[in-house]
Design a protein around this motif. Sequence first.
Motif, PDB file in Angstrom:
ATOM      1  N   LEU A  30     -11.477 -14.059   5.152  1.00  0.00           N
ATOM      2  CA  LEU A  30     -10.231 -14.531   4.545  1.00  0.00           C
ATOM      3  C   LEU A  30     -10.488 -15.584   3.466  1.00  0.00           C
ATOM      4  N   LEU A  31     -11.432 -16.486   3.720  1.00  0.00           N
ATOM      5  CA  LEU A  31     -11.779 -17.490   2.704  1.00  0.00           C
ATOM      6  C   LEU A  31     -12.247 -16.812   1.418  1.00  0.00           C
ATOM      7  N   ALA A  32     -13.156 -15.859   1.574  1.00  0.00           N
ATOM      8  CA  ALA A  32     -13.691 -15.153   0.406  1.00  0.00           C
ATOM      9  C   ALA A  32     -12.587 -14.371  -0.307  1.00  0.00           C
ATOM     10  N   ASN A  33     -11.741 -13.704   0.448  1.00  0.00           N
ATOM     11  CA  ASN A  33     -10.649 -12.927  -0.152  1.00  0.00           C
ATOM     12  C   ASN A  33      -9.674 -13.814  -0.916  1.00  0.00           C
ATOM     13  N   GLU A  34      -9.552 -15.057  -0.486  1.00  0.00           N
ATOM     14  CA  GLU A  34      -8.673 -16.023  -1.156  1.00  0.00           C
ATOM     15  C   GLU A  34      -9.331 -16.567  -2.430  1.00  0.00           C
ATOM     16  N   GLY A  35     -10.650 -16.312  -2.559  1.00  0.00           N
ATOM     17  CA  GLY A  35     -11.378 -16.848  -3.709  1.00  0.00           C
ATOM     18  C   GLY A  35     -11.835 -18.277  -3.495  1.00  0.00           C
ATOM     19  N   TRP A  36     -11.830 -18.721  -2.231  1.00  0.00           N
ATOM     20  CA  TRP A  36     -12.222 -20.085  -1.901  1.00  0.00           C
ATOM     21  C   TRP A  36     -13.668 -20.120  -1.427  1.00  0.00           C
ATOM     22  N   ARG A  37     -14.306 -21.256  -1.616  1.00  0.00           N
ATOM     23  CA  ARG A  37     -15.718 -21.437  -1.244  1.00  0.00           C
ATOM     24  C   ARG A  37     -15.826 -21.978   0.174  1.00  0.00           C
ATOM     25  N   LEU A  38     -16.762 -21.407   0.920  1.00  0.00           N
ATOM     26  CA  LEU A  38     -17.106 -21.904   2.250  1.00  0.00           C
ATOM     27  C   LEU A  38     -18.140 -23.014   2.107  1.00  0.00           C
ATOM     28  N   VAL A  39     -17.865 -24.167   2.704  1.00  0.00           N
ATOM     29  CA  VAL A  39     -18.832 -25.255   2.831  1.00  0.00           C
ATOM     30  C   VAL A  39     -19.128 -25.366   4.311  1.00  0.00           C
ATOM     31  N   TYR A  40     -20.395 -25.299   4.687  1.00  0.00           N
ATOM     32  CA  TYR A  40     -20.726 -25.328   6.119  1.00  0.00           C
ATOM     33  C   TYR A  40     -22.158 -25.810   6.312  1.00  0.00           C
ATOM     34  N   GLY A  41     -22.634 -25.804   7.548  1.00  0.00           N
ATOM     35  CA  GLY A  41     -23.908 -26.386   7.912  1.00  0.00           C
ATOM     36  C   GLY A  41     -25.160 -25.601   7.598  1.00  0.00           C
ATOM     37  N   ALA A  42     -25.068 -24.514   6.847  1.00  0.00           N
ATOM     38  CA  ALA A  42     -26.207 -23.750   6.323  1.00  0.00           C
ATOM     39  C   ALA A  42     -27.068 -23.055   7.366  1.00  0.00           C
TER      40      ALA A  42
END
Length: 183
Positions: A30-42
């Motif tokens: 859903l984040l990707a489909n919204e065009g938003w970037r995921l920030v996370y612990g890698a």
Amino acid sequence: MTVKSVCVYCGSRFGAMPAYSQAAETFGTLLANEGWRLVYGAGDVGLMGAVARAAQAAGGDTFGVIPTHLLDREVGKTDLTSFVVTETMHERKKVMIMNADAVVVLPGGPGSLDEFFEALTWRQLGLHDKPILVMNVNGYWDKLRDLMDQTMDQGFADASLGDFVTWVETPETTMAALREALS
């Protein structure tokens, strides 16, 4: 229009219920489909890996931050759009939250709790004003909500502390709440 970035705190394990992994995968998509970037612990393990792989598979940008001492343990996911290695956990948390517009907490363990409480404390102290959402998949965070209520009821936190957290149940309701908070 500026691309929104969402910091996701979640477990480096999958947990006991398949619903946790499903929520992580759906939310990454859903984040990707919204065009938003995921920030996370890698990390490429547990829910961390699930949310990142789902975001990548859907064509999303991924920004991972991992401390040197966890590169092997959390299997640092080096194929991310951005991959940052820090010296300490404190630096990791700071880089993650400073590169995000909002925070979402999925099921997780002590590390996720640490990240959540640091983000919440920083918000309480006025160090940021970013929305904090807790995805309470299948009631996983019910006891956390009870604990927060108790700290306010017993006078150890102002009642306004509750205003800093939005409780959501599913990836879809989380995205709806994020759209509203970030509009």
